[in-house]
Scaffold this motif. Structure first.
Motif, PDB file in Angstrom:
ATOM      1  N   LEU A  30      10.131  17.073   5.281  1.00 28.20           N
ATOM      2  CA  LEU A  30       9.080  16.379   4.547  1.00 28.20           C
ATOM      3  C   LEU A  30       9.682  15.225   3.744  1.00 28.20           C
ATOM      4  CD1 LEU A  30       6.875  19.331   3.268  1.00 28.20           C
ATOM      5  CD2 LEU A  30       6.545  17.903   5.284  1.00 28.20           C
ATOM      6  N   PRO A  31       8.875  14.225   3.370  1.00 30.37           N
ATOM      7  CA  PRO A  31       9.404  13.079   2.614  1.00 30.37           C
ATOM      8  C   PRO A  31      10.018  13.509   1.294  1.00 30.37           C
ATOM      9  CG  PRO A  31       7.191  12.621   3.446  1.00 30.37           C
ATOM     10  CD  PRO A  31       7.446  14.074   3.691  1.00 30.37           C
ATOM     11  N   ALA A  32      11.045  12.795   0.862  1.00 30.29           N
ATOM     12  CA  ALA A  32      11.741  13.152  -0.368  1.00 30.29           C
ATOM     13  C   ALA A  32      10.827  13.103  -1.576  1.00 30.29           C
ATOM     14  CB  ALA A  32      12.931  12.212  -0.574  1.00 30.29           C
ATOM     15  N   GLU A  33       9.833  12.212  -1.562  1.00 30.85           N
ATOM     16  CA  GLU A  33       8.932  12.102  -2.702  1.00 30.85           C
ATOM     17  C   GLU A  33       7.777  13.094  -2.639  1.00 30.85           C
ATOM     18  OE1 GLU A  33       7.430   9.330   0.485  1.00 30.85           O
ATOM     19  OE2 GLU A  33       9.372   9.903  -0.386  1.00 30.85           O
ATOM     20  N   ALA A  34       7.624  13.821  -1.539  1.00 30.77           N
ATOM     21  CA  ALA A  34       6.542  14.795  -1.386  1.00 30.77           C
ATOM     22  C   ALA A  34       7.042  15.980  -0.565  1.00 30.77           C
ATOM     23  CB  ALA A  34       5.335  14.141  -0.717  1.00 30.77           C
ATOM     24  N   PRO A  35       7.995  16.753  -1.101  1.00 31.52           N
ATOM     25  CA  PRO A  35       8.710  17.730  -0.282  1.00 31.52           C
ATOM     26  C   PRO A  35       8.136  19.147  -0.268  1.00 31.52           C
ATOM     27  CG  PRO A  35       9.785  17.530  -2.405  1.00 31.52           C
ATOM     28  CD  PRO A  35       8.603  16.595  -2.433  1.00 31.52           C
ATOM     29  N   TRP A  36       7.005  19.410  -0.960  1.00 26.55           N
ATOM     30  CA  TRP A  36       6.617  20.802  -1.195  1.00 26.55           C
ATOM     31  C   TRP A  36       5.442  21.267  -0.348  1.00 26.55           C
ATOM     32  CZ3 TRP A  36       7.102  17.642  -5.745  1.00 26.55           C
ATOM     33  CH2 TRP A  36       8.314  17.822  -6.418  1.00 26.55           C
ATOM     34  N   ARG A  37       5.439  22.585  -0.105  1.00 19.95           N
ATOM     35  CA  ARG A  37       4.287  23.304   0.419  1.00 19.95           C
ATOM     36  C   ARG A  37       4.100  24.561  -0.429  1.00 19.95           C
ATOM     37  NH1 ARG A  37       3.522  19.215   2.481  1.00 19.95           N
ATOM     38  NH2 ARG A  37       3.102  18.683   4.638  1.00 19.95           N
TER      39      ARG A  37
ATOM     40  N   GLU B  17      -3.074  24.976   2.368  1.00 15.75           N
ATOM     41  CA  GLU B  17      -2.938  23.608   1.862  1.00 15.75           C
ATOM     42  C   GLU B  17      -1.684  22.971   2.447  1.00 15.75           C
ATOM     43  OE1 GLU B  17      -3.382  20.440   0.983  1.00 15.75           O
ATOM     44  OE2 GLU B  17      -4.721  21.242  -0.598  1.00 15.75           O
ATOM     45  N   GLU B  18      -1.856  21.881   3.221  1.00 17.02           N
ATOM     46  CA  GLU B  18      -0.722  21.231   3.865  1.00 17.02           C
ATOM     47  C   GLU B  18      -0.241  19.990   3.123  1.00 17.02           C
ATOM     48  OE1 GLU B  18      -1.745  20.526   7.920  1.00 17.02           O
ATOM     49  OE2 GLU B  18      -1.700  22.654   8.457  1.00 17.02           O
ATOM     50  N   ARG B  19      -0.936  19.586   2.061  1.00 16.07           N
ATOM     51  CA  ARG B  19      -0.469  18.463   1.249  1.00 16.07           C
ATOM     52  C   ARG B  19       0.615  18.947   0.286  1.00 16.07           C
ATOM     53  NH1 ARG B  19      -6.477  16.808  -0.515  1.00 16.07           N
ATOM     54  NH2 ARG B  19      -6.555  19.104  -0.447  1.00 16.07           N
ATOM     55  N   SER B  20       1.426  18.013  -0.183  1.00 12.55           N
ATOM     56  CA  SER B  20       2.493  18.336  -1.124  1.00 12.55           C
ATOM     57  C   SER B  20       1.896  18.503  -2.515  1.00 12.55           C
ATOM     58  CB  SER B  20       3.548  17.222  -1.135  1.00 12.55           C
ATOM     59  OG  SER B  20       4.634  17.564  -1.964  1.00 12.55           O
ATOM     60  N   VAL B  21       2.043  19.686  -3.080  1.00  7.44           N
ATOM     61  CA  VAL B  21       1.447  20.017  -4.376  1.00  7.44           C
ATOM     62  C   VAL B  21       2.553  20.115  -5.412  1.00  7.44           C
ATOM     63  CG1 VAL B  21       0.111  21.693  -5.691  1.00  7.44           C
ATOM     64  CG2 VAL B  21      -0.455  21.251  -3.280  1.00  7.44           C
ATOM     65  N   ASP B  22       2.581  19.167  -6.337  1.00 14.58           N
ATOM     66  CA  ASP B  22       3.546  19.190  -7.432  1.00 14.58           C
ATOM     67  C   ASP B  22       2.847  19.745  -8.669  1.00 14.58           C
ATOM     68  OD1 ASP B  22       5.606  18.868  -9.183  1.00 14.58           O
ATOM     69  OD2 ASP B  22       5.514  16.681  -9.259  1.00 14.58           O
ATOM     70  N   ASP B  23       2.547  21.034  -8.638  1.00 14.89           N
ATOM     71  CA  ASP B  23       1.807  21.669  -9.730  1.00 14.89           C
ATOM     72  C   ASP B  23       2.147  23.146  -9.745  1.00 14.89           C
ATOM     73  OD1 ASP B  23       0.090  21.809 -11.884  1.00 14.89           O
ATOM     74  OD2 ASP B  23      -1.726  21.966 -10.675  1.00 14.89           O
TER      75      ASP B  23
ATOM     76  N   LEU C  13      -4.197  17.800  -7.544  1.00 10.77           N
ATOM     77  CA  LEU C  13      -3.655  16.743  -6.701  1.00 10.77           C
ATOM     78  C   LEU C  13      -4.097  15.400  -7.282  1.00 10.77           C
ATOM     79  CD1 LEU C  13      -4.287  18.157  -3.106  1.00 10.77           C
ATOM     80  CD2 LEU C  13      -2.060  17.736  -4.162  1.00 10.77           C
ATOM     81  N   PRO C  14      -3.309  14.340  -7.074  1.00 10.19           N
ATOM     82  CA  PRO C  14      -3.700  13.039  -7.619  1.00 10.19           C
ATOM     83  C   PRO C  14      -5.078  12.618  -7.130  1.00 10.19           C
ATOM     84  CG  PRO C  14      -1.432  12.983  -6.828  1.00 10.19           C
ATOM     85  CD  PRO C  14      -2.015  14.295  -6.372  1.00 10.19           C
ATOM     86  N   GLY C  15      -5.861  12.031  -8.052  1.00 12.07           N
ATOM     87  CA  GLY C  15      -7.196  11.546  -7.727  1.00 12.07           C
ATOM     88  C   GLY C  15      -7.389  10.131  -8.220  1.00 12.07           C
ATOM     89  N   ASP C  16      -8.575   9.594  -7.990  1.00 11.64           N
ATOM     90  CA  ASP C  16      -8.861   8.214  -8.364  1.00 11.64           C
ATOM     91  C   ASP C  16      -8.793   7.999  -9.872  1.00 11.64           C
ATOM     92  OD1 ASP C  16      -9.255   7.557  -5.727  1.00 11.64           O
ATOM     93  OD2 ASP C  16     -11.432   7.806  -5.798  1.00 11.64           O
TER      94      ASP C  16
ATOM     95  N   ARG D 241       2.270  39.565  -6.659  1.00 16.04           N
ATOM     96  CA  ARG D 241       2.642  38.401  -5.864  1.00 16.04           C
ATOM     97  C   ARG D 241       2.844  37.189  -6.760  1.00 16.04           C
ATOM     98  NH1 ARG D 241      -2.696  38.051  -3.115  1.00 16.04           N
ATOM     99  NH2 ARG D 241      -3.190  39.336  -4.935  1.00 16.04           N
ATOM    100  N   VAL D 242       3.615  36.231  -6.256  1.00 16.20           N
ATOM    101  CA  VAL D 242       3.688  34.920  -6.877  1.00 16.20           C
ATOM    102  C   VAL D 242       3.332  33.875  -5.831  1.00 16.20           C
ATOM    103  CG1 VAL D 242       5.361  35.480  -8.685  1.00 16.20           C
ATOM    104  CG2 VAL D 242       6.178  34.728  -6.427  1.00 16.20           C
ATOM    105  N   VAL D 243       2.627  32.853  -6.265  1.00 15.79           N
ATOM    106  CA  VAL D 243       2.432  31.658  -5.447  1.00 15.79           C
ATOM    107  C   VAL D 243       3.289  30.561  -6.065  1.00 15.79           C
ATOM    108  CG1 VAL D 243       0.802  29.830  -4.821  1.00 15.79           C
ATOM    109  CG2 VAL D 243       0.160  32.224  -4.536  1.00 15.79           C
ATOM    110  N   PHE D 244       3.993  29.822  -5.230  1.00 17.38           N
ATOM    111  CA  PHE D 244       4.949  28.839  -5.723  1.00 17.38           C
ATOM    112  C   PHE D 244       5.002  27.662  -4.765  1.00 17.38           C
ATOM    113  CE2 PHE D 244       7.042  31.848  -2.972  1.00 17.38           C
ATOM    114  CZ  PHE D 244       7.870  31.085  -2.161  1.00 17.38           C
ATOM    115  N   LYS D 245       5.649  26.588  -5.213  1.00 17.72           N
ATOM    116  CA  LYS D 245       5.896  25.461  -4.323  1.00 17.72           C
ATOM    117  C   LYS D 245       7.316  25.590  -3.787  1.00 17.72           C
ATOM    118  CE  LYS D 245       7.282  22.118  -7.891  1.00 17.72           C
ATOM    119  NZ  LYS D 245       7.067  20.785  -8.460  1.00 17.72           N
ATOM    120  N   LYS D 246       7.468  25.266  -2.506  1.00 22.89           N
ATOM    121  CA  LYS D 246       8.728  25.456  -1.798  1.00 22.89           C
ATOM    122  C   LYS D 246       9.089  24.160  -1.076  1.00 22.89           C
ATOM    123  CE  LYS D 246      10.516  28.239   2.083  1.00 22.89           C
ATOM    124  NZ  LYS D 246      10.220  29.423   2.935  1.00 22.89           N
TER     125      LYS D 246
END
Length: 342
Positions: free
Chosen positions: A266-273, A289-295, A309-312, A256-261
């Motif tokens: 979704l917003p243009a700056e956060a388009p992935w699941r 995970e329902e947040r946009s993951v750019d990783d 995900l971005p943190g403080d 299997r592969v896990v990927f962002k799609k």
């Protein structure tokens, strides 16, 4: 208005701009110095030895430490069973990192030359530099094959975000057995829809290696679309498999592969699941995970993936089951680019 008056106003404006510039520099310097001091309640760190050897030190996580303090951006380690425990920092700094099979790849800032830049440094199990390769862009992805014989890295050579369309990448693959460096996957033969394909807008990123130390999967972008490709390092070919796949990560069992799609609406700056796909059937499953993951996720085993995900204080790590069940869970604060070893 007299000429002298104009000169006076111009000189005043110049002085004001200069003052603003000095204040900005001082503020940035103060912010940088602040990051050198540990924050209250942050993870405890101490300097020590760090090994990438597969059978040494038990099951552990090696990662880029993002916690403020004197060890910020250094490779650090914690036991995999105690991810929020005390960290051991190595003294080796990386912007992007991955390791497997006793080999590490560290993408770091290079401030030793005439002009600041970046380089890819191959590390042995003791973090000793084996080779270094200059980079012509900003580091973004790095991977090592399961056996430690192949390393890959991606840089932005134009633009700095996958969210939009105005960017260009370059992905390189180095074979440590032969020393051959393929500086760009764009030089590989592309088979798209069963036919040879060439285009000036081709970009690759997000390499993930199979256990045979030859096969890899990656993202190919062209014509405004992204594709999952399967590559062959020896044959120097890539073959398209599926559209709308970015930053694949192959499961340890290779099924299997896990990927962002990109998901419409979704917003243009956060388009992935995040999605998982069975390579044999092509069936896709959205992860919890329902947040946009750019990783590009990392597998901890055949059941769970980890991502940032971005943190403080830069980034935090989260985990989620790879079968669509369960819920996301915070794994570590102030950490990035993990590798699970042992």
């Amino acid at each position: 208005m007299t000429f002298q008056r104009r000169i006076l106003l111009f000189a005043t404006a110049v002085l004001l701009l200069a003052a603003v510039g000095v204040l900005a520099v001082l503020r940035a310097s103060s912010r940088a110095e602040e990051k050198d001091h540990a924050r209250a309640g942050g993870p405890r760190l101490s300097a020590g030895a760090l090994s990438l050897a597969p059978g040494e030190g038990g099951r552990r996580i090696v990662f880029r430490n993002m916690a403020w303090g004197p060890h910020r951006d250094e490779l650090a380690t914690v036991p995999a069973g105690a991810p929020e425990g005390d960290r051991t920092a190595s003294g080796v700094s990386c912007l992007r990192f991955h390791a497997a099979g006793g080999t590490g790849i560290c993408l770091r800032a290079d401030r030793g030359g005439v002009q600041d830049g970046y380089k890819a440094v191959v590390l042995d199990a003791r973090l000793k530099e084996l080779s270094a390769h200059p980079l012509n862009g900003v580091p973004t992805r790095a991977r090592v094959s399961p056996g430690g014989h192949l390393v890959a890295w991606t840089v932005f050579v134009g633009g700095d975000s996958y969210a939009g369309t105005d960017f260009s990448t370059r992905t390189s693959v180095l074979d440590l057995r032969t020393g051959r460096l393929d500086a760009s996957l764009e030089d590989f033969t592309i088979l798209k829809d069963g036919r040879p394909y060439r285009s000036a807008d081709v970009n690759f990123w997000g390499v993930t290696f199979a256990a045979d130390e030859r096969t890899f999967y990656a993202t190919l972008a062209t014509g405004g679309r992204t594709h999952l490709v399967r590559g062959d390092v020896d044959a120097r070919t890539v073959t398209t498999l599926r559209e709308n796949v970015e930053c694949p990560s192959l499961s340890p069992d290779g099924t299997r592969v896990v990927f962002k799609k990109r998901v419409p609406g979704l917003p243009a700056e956060a388009p992935w699941r995040l999605y998982a796909m069975d390579l044999a059937s092509g069936a896709q499953t959205p992860l919890a995970e329902e947040r946009s993951v750019d990783d590009q996720v990392v597998w901890t085993d055949d059941r769970t993936v980890v991502y940032a995900l971005p943190g403080d204080f830069g980034a935090d790590l989260y985990s989620v089951p790879a079968d669509g069940s369960g819920a996301p869970a915070r794994l570590m604060d102030s950490a990035l680019a993990p590798a699970f070893l042992g």
